[in-house]
Enzyme design. Structure first.
Site: not given
Ligand code: NAI
Length: 329
Positions: A230, A254, A259, A291
């Site tokens: 994000r 990305d 954005e 994105h």
């Molecule tokens: P996930 O929920 O599997 O993993 C997120 C991880 O971040 C978790 O392990 C969590 O413990 C950790 N986390 C929480 N607070 C944190 C902090 N303060 N510092 C470091 N780590 C922390 O989520 P997933 O599926 O891996 O997605 C991650 C992010 O990717 C989403 O939140 C979304 O913003 C982004 N995303 C971007 C996309 C794109 O097209 N560019 C598409 C899908 C997701």
């Protein structure tokens, strides 16, 4: 079942029409984004389907409730654009927590390879029959350190790819998973040691601008920052400063914190007023994509399928595993 589908793009429609037929849902597609001004388009529907740049704040939720709408189905993983407090007990919010972690991780790595081997510049040159190699000297990845901030599904998929390239992988995550096999370190150590830093944590009040001037100063000289998570995880002004001063070796973005009014739209015949973004894009060691990390055929099919399943589950008043609720302290 009728669902008003906001911010429709041509690539959304096919998968959702097909899934809608399978699940008995009529999707009504609108190109406009969901805002307080466009809410009324959802009249007569059971819920709304929204994406990252739709607005689901208190005002929108009040208006949806006023129309008897009780379901907001996000067709994405992130939900920072939804006022969960305002939704509590009034509107059910569901999301697609995982549809293709590898899609995002592969895109992040594609950006990294592109930047490190100057493919983005070489591509433009050879189209003009400029076959000079000056300025195209790359940087290798084997033996370098990849730091991952947020080792969830996408972070781990990125870690696997990085390991496959012979990189040492370090991870920072406040909630380490016992079964991940990752080497967890403090954020400070990950910042200090990483040649490549890739962000994969959600945007929350705590993570907003986690990569600020101070963090960039702590990073290794010449490090490359990748943000496919994000935009607001990074203070863009500080990033620009880090790039201009030569502290950072490059950035693969990305996502961008401002954005919402820009990405996903063709603005090629307009003057983009966001000078910060325009300057970032103009730098030779920055690659910006709009994105698009999620955008693969496989991911689109999974998104339509899971969203439709969520909709049916909620409208049948069954418990939905993908419901999102305000976290209680
Ligand atoms: P996930 O929920 O599997 O993993 C997120 C991880 O971040 C978790 O392990 C969590 O413990 C950790 N986390 C929480 N607070 C944190 C902090 N303060 N510092 C470091 N780590 C922390 O989520 P997933 O599926 O891996 O997605 C991650 C992010 O990717 C989403 O939140 C979304 O913003 C982004 N995303 C971007 C996309 C794109 O097209 N560019 C598409 C899908 C997701």
């Amino acid at each position: 079942m009728k669902m008003a589908f906001f911010d429709t793009k041509p690539y959304d429609e096919r998968g959702f029409r097909e899934a809608g037929e399978r699940y008995g849902i009529e999707y009504r597609f609108f190109e406009t984004k969901l805002t307080a001004h466009t809410c009324s388009l959802a009249a007569g529907c059971d819920g709304v389907v929204v994406f990252v740049s739709d607005t689901v704040d208190r005002e929108v939720i009040d208006r949806l409730c006023g129309m008897g709408i009780r379901l907001v189905a996000l067709r994405c993983a992130g939900f920072n654009n939804v006022d969960l407090k305002a939704a509590e007990g009034r509107v059910t919010v569901v999301r697609v927590p995982s549809y293709s972690p590898s899609a995002v991780a592969e895109h992040a790595f594609a950006l990294l390879l592109c930047l490190c081997r100057r493919i983005h510049r070489a591509y433009l040159r050879t189209r003009e029959f400029n076959f000079s190699l000056n300025g195209l000297t790359g940087k290798g990845l084997k033996g370098k350190v990849a730091g991952i901030v947020g080792a969830g599904q996408i972070g781990r998929a990125f870690a696997e790819i990085a390991a496959g390239f012979g990189m040492e992988v370090l991870a920072y995550d406040p909630f380490p998973a016992a079964d991940s096999g990752l080497a967890y370190r403090s954020l400070d150590e990950v910042l200090k040691r990483s040649d490549v830093l890739s962000l994969h944590c959600p945007l929350t009040a705590e993570t907003r601008h986690m990569i600020d001037g101070q963090a960039i100063t702590a990073m290794r000289d010449g490090a490359v920052l990748i943000n496919t998570s994000r935009g607001a995880l990074v203070d863009s002004e500080a990033l620009l400063h880090g790039l201009r001063s030569g502290k950072l070796g490059g950035a693969c973005l990305d996502v961008y914190e401002e954005e919402t009014e820009l990405f996903y739209e063709d603005l090629s015949d307009r003057t983009v007023r966001d000078e910060l973004l325009a300057t970032l894009i103009s730098l030779p060691n920055v690659i910006v994509t709009s994105h698009q990390a999620f955008l693969t055929e496989e991911a689109l099919t999974a998104i339509a399928e899971i969203t439709s399943r969520n909709v049916v589950t909620v409208l049948k008043r069954e418990p939905c595993e993908n419901e999102v609720r305000e976290k209680r302290a």
